[in-house]
Design a protein around this motif. Structure first.
Motif, PDB file in Angstrom:
ATOM      1  N   VAL A 290      -0.395   7.732  -5.825  1.00  0.00           N
ATOM      2  CA  VAL A 290      -1.682   8.427  -5.767  1.00  0.00           C
ATOM      3  C   VAL A 290      -1.494   9.850  -5.270  1.00  0.00           C
ATOM      4  CG1 VAL A 290      -3.906   8.468  -4.549  1.00  0.00           C
ATOM      5  CG2 VAL A 290      -3.038   6.329  -5.493  1.00  0.00           C
ATOM      6  N   SER A 291      -0.632  10.031  -4.291  1.00  0.00           N
ATOM      7  CA  SER A 291      -0.434  11.367  -3.712  1.00  0.00           C
ATOM      8  C   SER A 291       0.500  12.252  -4.538  1.00  0.00           C
ATOM      9  CB  SER A 291       0.106  11.238  -2.288  1.00  0.00           C
ATOM     10  OG  SER A 291       1.401  10.668  -2.297  1.00  0.00           O
TER      11      SER A 291
ATOM     12  N   GLY B 106       0.096   4.238  -2.538  1.00  0.00           N
ATOM     13  CA  GLY B 106      -0.232   5.549  -1.965  1.00  0.00           C
ATOM     14  C   GLY B 106       0.739   6.638  -2.398  1.00  0.00           C
TER      15      GLY B 106
ATOM     16  N   GLU C  25       0.818  -1.216   0.000  1.00  0.00           N
ATOM     17  CA  GLU C  25       0.000   0.000   0.000  1.00  0.00           C
ATOM     18  C   GLU C  25       0.853   1.268   0.000  1.00  0.00           C
ATOM     19  OE1 GLU C  25      -3.301   0.369  -0.350  1.00  0.00           O
ATOM     20  OE2 GLU C  25      -3.348  -1.772  -0.693  1.00  0.00           O
TER      21      GLU C  25
END
Length: 95
Positions: free
Chosen positions: A52-53, A49, A45
């Motif tokens: 995504v950020s 993540g 993850e």
């Protein structure tokens, strides 16, 4: 009482299947092949993540998994069996 404890210890070494059935083994139950395949195929993850950020980053890695952003999808590699991930870093920022 001592005999029962000694018998339980003996059985756990001599007959691991019986020890597992009797809950005498201190090992957790083995994961099924299906669960192992699912966990090995999914990137951590933290790596997902990270991408995504940071939408400006086109390629990033944690040293085990490499992820690349496509036109409308993110694709990540599969980690090696003994890989130890580090903090994710962007390898290819948008130009």
């Amino acid at each position: 009482m001592r005999f029962a404890a000694a018998a339980a210890i003996f059985l756990s070494f001599a007959c691991p299947v019986l020890a597992e059935d009797a809950n005498l083994s201190d090992k957790p139950p083995a994961a099924s092949p299906e669960n192992q395949a699912e966990s090995a195929a999914a990137p951590p993850e933290a790596v997902i993540g990270f991408g995504v950020s940071r939408p400006e980053c086109q390629e990033w890695t944690d040293g085990c998994v490499i992820c690349k952003r496509g036109a409308d999808v993110v694709a990540c590699s599969t980690p090696g069996i003994a890989c130890q991930p580090v903090a994710p870093v962007c390898k290819d920022p948008a130009k």
